[in-house]
Design an enzyme around this catalytic site. Structure first.
Site, PDB file in Angstrom:
ATOM      1  N   CYS A 103      -3.747   1.435   4.832  1.00 22.49           N
ATOM      2  CA  CYS A 103      -4.053   0.307   3.950  1.00 22.49           C
ATOM      3  C   CYS A 103      -5.550   0.085   3.920  1.00 22.49           C
ATOM      4  CB  CYS A 103      -3.328  -0.937   4.442  1.00 22.49           C
ATOM      5  SG  CYS A 103      -3.631  -1.283   6.172  1.00 22.49           S
ATOM      6  N   LYS A 139      13.657  -3.392  10.278  1.00 18.56           N
ATOM      7  CA  LYS A 139      14.096  -2.342   9.345  1.00 18.56           C
ATOM      8  C   LYS A 139      12.991  -1.305   9.366  1.00 18.56           C
ATOM      9  CE  LYS A 139      14.093  -0.582   5.644  1.00 18.56           C
ATOM     10  NZ  LYS A 139      13.662   0.825   5.481  1.00 18.56           N
ATOM     11  N   VAL A 176       6.837  -3.926  -3.554  1.00 23.55           N
ATOM     12  CA  VAL A 176       7.963  -4.361  -2.718  1.00 23.55           C
ATOM     13  C   VAL A 176       7.668  -5.755  -2.151  1.00 23.55           C
ATOM     14  CG1 VAL A 176       9.306  -3.850  -0.647  1.00 23.55           C
ATOM     15  CG2 VAL A 176       8.674  -2.001  -2.194  1.00 23.55           C
ATOM     16  N   GLY A 177       6.418  -5.985  -1.789  1.00 27.80           N
ATOM     17  CA  GLY A 177       6.031  -7.297  -1.256  1.00 27.80           C
ATOM     18  C   GLY A 177       6.361  -8.430  -2.229  1.00 27.80           C
ATOM     19  N   GLU A 234      -3.720   1.245  -5.863  1.00 25.07           N
ATOM     20  CA  GLU A 234      -3.722   1.940  -4.570  1.00 25.07           C
ATOM     21  C   GLU A 234      -2.906   3.230  -4.698  1.00 25.07           C
ATOM     22  OE1 GLU A 234      -1.206   0.426  -1.444  1.00 25.07           O
ATOM     23  OE2 GLU A 234      -2.801   0.696   0.012  1.00 25.07           O
ATOM     24  N   GLN A 266       5.650  10.439  -2.969  1.00 27.42           N
ATOM     25  CA  GLN A 266       4.252   9.987  -2.873  1.00 27.42           C
ATOM     26  C   GLN A 266       3.326  11.070  -3.409  1.00 27.42           C
ATOM     27  OE1 GLN A 266       3.300   7.034  -2.075  1.00 27.42           O
ATOM     28  NE2 GLN A 266       4.072   6.293  -0.123  1.00 27.42           N
ATOM     29  N   GLY A 324       3.779  -3.242   3.786  1.00 27.88           N
ATOM     30  CA  GLY A 324       4.132  -2.240   2.782  1.00 27.88           C
ATOM     31  C   GLY A 324       3.382  -2.481   1.493  1.00 27.88           C
ATOM     32  N   SER A 325       3.967  -1.995   0.411  1.00 27.36           N
ATOM     33  CA  SER A 325       3.273  -2.016  -0.882  1.00 27.36           C
ATOM     34  C   SER A 325       3.383  -3.381  -1.560  1.00 27.36           C
ATOM     35  CB  SER A 325       3.885  -0.950  -1.790  1.00 27.36           C
ATOM     36  OG  SER A 325       5.231  -1.278  -2.048  1.00 27.36           O
ATOM     37  N   GLU A 341       1.648  -8.088   4.701  1.00 29.81           N
ATOM     38  CA  GLU A 341       0.480  -7.231   4.933  1.00 29.81           C
ATOM     39  C   GLU A 341       0.588  -6.099   3.935  1.00 29.81           C
ATOM     40  OE1 GLU A 341      -1.960  -7.953   6.794  1.00 29.81           O
ATOM     41  OE2 GLU A 341      -1.082  -9.618   7.900  1.00 29.81           O
TER      42      GLU A 341
HETATM   43  P1  NAD Z   1       6.899   0.449   0.653  1.00 24.24           P
HETATM   44  O1  NAD Z   1       6.553  -0.905   0.177  1.00 24.24           O
HETATM   45  O2  NAD Z   1       7.480   1.412  -0.304  1.00 24.24           O
HETATM   46  O3  NAD Z   1       7.935   0.366   1.873  1.00 24.24           O
HETATM   47  C1  NAD Z   1       7.659  -0.399   3.024  1.00 24.24           C
HETATM   48  C2  NAD Z   1       8.981  -0.787   3.684  1.00 24.24           C
HETATM   49  O4  NAD Z   1       9.694  -1.655   2.801  1.00 24.24           O
HETATM   50  C3  NAD Z   1       9.908   0.383   3.976  1.00 24.24           C
HETATM   51  O5  NAD Z   1      10.543   0.177   5.218  1.00 24.24           O
HETATM   52  C4  NAD Z   1      10.926   0.300   2.843  1.00 24.24           C
HETATM   53  O6  NAD Z   1      12.183   0.842   3.158  1.00 24.24           O
HETATM   54  C5  NAD Z   1      11.033  -1.212   2.659  1.00 24.24           C
HETATM   55  N1  NAD Z   1      11.543  -1.630   1.354  1.00 24.24           N
HETATM   56  C6  NAD Z   1      11.461  -0.980   0.174  1.00 24.24           C
HETATM   57  N2  NAD Z   1      12.071  -1.691  -0.798  1.00 24.24           N
HETATM   58  C7  NAD Z   1      12.553  -2.827  -0.220  1.00 24.24           C
HETATM   59  C8  NAD Z   1      13.255  -3.956  -0.700  1.00 24.24           C
HETATM   60  N3  NAD Z   1      13.605  -4.079  -1.975  1.00 24.24           N
HETATM   61  N4  NAD Z   1      13.567  -4.945   0.168  1.00 24.24           N
HETATM   62  C9  NAD Z   1      13.197  -4.853   1.469  1.00 24.24           C
HETATM   63  N5  NAD Z   1      12.539  -3.796   1.984  1.00 24.24           N
HETATM   64  C10 NAD Z   1      12.207  -2.790   1.149  1.00 24.24           C
HETATM   65  O7  NAD Z   1       5.554   1.008   1.305  1.00 24.24           O
HETATM   66  P2  NAD Z   1       5.247   2.443   1.878  1.00 24.24           P
HETATM   67  O8  NAD Z   1       4.983   3.388   0.784  1.00 24.24           O
HETATM   68  O9  NAD Z   1       6.234   2.795   2.942  1.00 24.24           O
HETATM   69  O10 NAD Z   1       3.875   2.116   2.634  1.00 24.24           O
HETATM   70  C11 NAD Z   1       2.657   2.123   2.007  1.00 24.24           C
HETATM   71  C12 NAD Z   1       2.155   0.719   1.716  1.00 24.24           C
HETATM   72  O11 NAD Z   1       2.045  -0.038   2.912  1.00 24.24           O
HETATM   73  C13 NAD Z   1       0.751   0.750   1.132  1.00 24.24           C
HETATM   74  O12 NAD Z   1       0.682  -0.158   0.065  1.00 24.24           O
HETATM   75  C14 NAD Z   1      -0.121   0.292   2.277  1.00 24.24           C
HETATM   76  O13 NAD Z   1      -1.349  -0.260   1.893  1.00 24.24           O
HETATM   77  C15 NAD Z   1       0.777  -0.691   2.946  1.00 24.24           C
HETATM   78  N6  NAD Z   1       0.340  -0.952   4.327  1.00 24.24           N
HETATM   79  C16 NAD Z   1      -0.280  -2.151   4.597  1.00 24.24           C
HETATM   80  C17 NAD Z   1      -0.757  -2.417   5.879  1.00 24.24           C
HETATM   81  C18 NAD Z   1      -1.458  -3.715   6.190  1.00 24.24           C
HETATM   82  O14 NAD Z   1      -1.571  -4.066   7.357  1.00 24.24           O
HETATM   83  N7  NAD Z   1      -1.945  -4.448   5.202  1.00 24.24           N
HETATM   84  C19 NAD Z   1      -0.584  -1.463   6.901  1.00 24.24           C
HETATM   85  C20 NAD Z   1       0.059  -0.265   6.583  1.00 24.24           C
HETATM   86  C21 NAD Z   1       0.521  -0.015   5.293  1.00 24.24           C
END
Ligand code: NAD
Length: 491
Positions: free
Chosen positions: A289, A180, A237-238, A388, A334, A233-234, A255
């Site tokens: 991140c 996705k 959401v995680g 963050e 954002q 991601g965040s 991650e």
């Molecule tokens: P986000 O969590 O908003 O979205 C990430 C992904 O999750 C997107 O594809 C989004 O469509 C999907 N998503 C959103 N809601 C969902 C749900 N309910 N179910 C399943 N999928 C869903 O994050 P963002 O704003 O796109 O990215 C920024 C975040 O990513 C920051 O917190 C950053 O630290 C983190 N990040 C972490 C790493 C790492 O390796 N640790 C690397 C890059 C980014």
């Protein structure tokens, strides 16, 4: 479409090697973060599209798993080499989608290629274990086995690197994948899926589904036939994904975010520390991140460090040209979140030293340009120090000594990366042993991972897995313990 743009007007899903619209014909708009104008429309997928993609991945899985890891690695190497041949095109797509400069996008594409080459080589190692047995004439082995269908959900910040970090190891291990893509960077994942098919990765092995998280990501997480969810991601959401996939006891790799500290001691090389702190805080518009958003500085050099960093920061240029220092943030939401967070920090007593808002001059006002922002005077437990922001915003903290610096650095819900600048080996070694982080460096930036090295965090930055390095294979495979009684009469 832009003149000669590699991004088409419409970005489809890629399922079973075919480009497909969302089954109900819905689209979402993708906005150019530099101009605020529409870049393209994108398939807005839902349940039915996820069903199709997961079914395609399931169908293709056993044949893919039957290939040897060496053969899968050979195909993945072809994909990495073609990605290298097309790196200008990929860099252009990444640059258009994210607003970062072509030069930065080239660097990111190069890193994605390196990840592919590294993982391809792992197909010739793919180490398991042979060990001894208490039983005579019995052979004991531990080998890797695929999990099945991997659901891969990624963020937008470094789109081609994010694709590479997950797809290469997932496929090498014999899984098929449904990715996705981020709704903000759909074209990179689409172009990558097409490239994998072009080199002969069979249809159904790597599928890409576009759309919003709750509509297209959530059904992938909930799908009973998806064996692993690997998410970048965040934390918010995680948490939802962990709960939802946990309910069906699926394997989940997280991650997540960071609020990474960079400590500058009184014996540091000040010029280097200033330049490194600025890069950690502001490169990629702070959308890493691993960005350095907490700059913890010894009292004795605080004023000089602040003055130099301020001068450096105010000299940064914003835009998407190669000689610009940072681009826009990814979307309007954002940008607004960041401005609101800075405002709340100001109201609770922090001082904004520079930046703090949107760039509003003619060249930038329609894009999502957040001025590089420095604050001081926040306490370690204030929201701005704990949450963050994922943008070009950093706080300065004045500390009296190493113990106070370390305590402040560890005062965080996160534990992704950390750095210290010092000439004192003992201090550096103490920092390495006591900092709560997945990645720690001396006299370097908070970011900059290498493909052969594991990357990931402790506390709320992850759930214990590592991406990149041979350790990534542990995410995408499971162990099988084997006993062979070659001649049962001798056992
Ligand atoms: P986000 O969590 O908003 O979205 C990430 C992904 O999750 C997107 O594809 C989004 O469509 C999907 N998503 C959103 N809601 C969902 C749900 N309910 N179910 C399943 N999928 C869903 O994050 P963002 O704003 O796109 O990215 C920024 C975040 O990513 C920051 O917190 C950053 O630290 C983190 N990040 C972490 C790493 C790492 O390796 N640790 C690397 C890059 C980014």
């Amino acid at each position: 479409m832009h003149a000669r743009s590699p991004i088409p007007d419409y970005i489809p899903n890629v399922i079973k090697g075919q480009e497909e619209q969302a089954l109900d014909g819905q689209v979402l708009l993708n906005i150019d973060p530099v101009t605020g104008e529409q870049l393209c429309t994108v398939a807005r997928s839902g349940n039915a599209d996820i069903e199709r993609a997961v079914a395609a991945a399931r169908l293709a899985q056993s044949e893919w798993a039957d290939m040897t890891p060496v053969s899968r690695g050979d195909l993945l190497r072809e994909a990495a080499l073609l990605m290298r041949d097309r790196s200008e095109e990929f860099a252009e797509i990444v640059s258009l989608e994210t607003g970062k400069s072509r030069q930065d996008a080239r660097g990111e594409t190069g890193a994605a290629v390196e990840m592919g080459l590294f993982v391809a080589g792992e197909g010739r190692r793919f180490f398991g274990k042979t060990t001894t047995s208490a039983v005579p004439n019995r052979t004991s082995l531990v080998v890797r086995q695929p999990l099945g269908v991997a659901g891969l959900i990624i963020a937008a910040n470094t789109p081609i690197a994010n694709v590479a970090w997950k797809v290469y190891p997932a496929l090498l291990c014999g899984n098929t994948a449904v990715m996705k893509a981020s709704e903000d960077t759909p074209a990179t994942a689409w172009a990558a899926a097409k490239l994998f098919h072009e080199v002969g990765v069979p249809p159904g092995v790597f599928n890409v589904v576009q759309g919003f998280g709750p509509e297209a990501g959530a059904p992938l997480v909930e799908h009973q036939d998806v064996d692993l969810i690997s998410f970048t991601g965040s934390c918010d959401v995680g948490r939802q994904i962990q709960a939802s996939a946990g309910a069906r006891l699926a394997k989940v790799c997280m991650e997540l975010g960071g609020k990474n500290p960079l400590i500058v001691c009184d014996d540091a090389d000040l010029d280097r520390a200033v330049a490194t702190a600025a890069m950690s805080a502001f490169s990629n518009a702070g959308q890493r991140c691993a960005s350095g958003s907490r700059l913890i500085v010894f009292d004795g050099i605080y004023d000089r460090f602040k003055e130099q960093l301020l001068e450096h920061t105010q000299g940064l240029t914003l835009g998407s040209a190669d000689d610009d220092d940072l681009g826009p943030v990814i979307n309007q939401r954002q940008l607004e979140n960041m401005i609101a967070a800075v405002e709340r920090a100001r109201q609770t007593g922090a001082t904004v030293l520079t930046g703090g808002g949107r760039l509003t001059d003619d060249a930038h006002r329609n894009g999502f340009f957040m001025m590089p922002t420095l604050l001081e005077g926040a306490t370690g437990s204030d929201e701005i120090s704990q949450a963050e922001l994922f943008g070009p915003i950093a706080c300065l903290y004045r500390v009296s000594d190493f113990e106070e610096a370390l305590e402040l650095a560890n005062n965080s819900p996160f534990g992704l990366t950390a750095a210290i600048h010092t000439a004192n080996i003992d201090r550096g070694m103490t920092f390495l042993s006591r900092i709560k982080a997945g990645v720690a460096s001396i006299n370097g930036a908070t970011y900059g991972s290498e493909p052969h090295m594991p990357f990931g965090g402790v506390r709320q930055s992850g759930t214990g897995w590592r991406e990149a390095g041979a350790e990534a294979l542990d995410v995408y495979s499971d162990w099988k313990t084997i006993y062979i009684n070659a001649d049962p009469t001798c056992v």
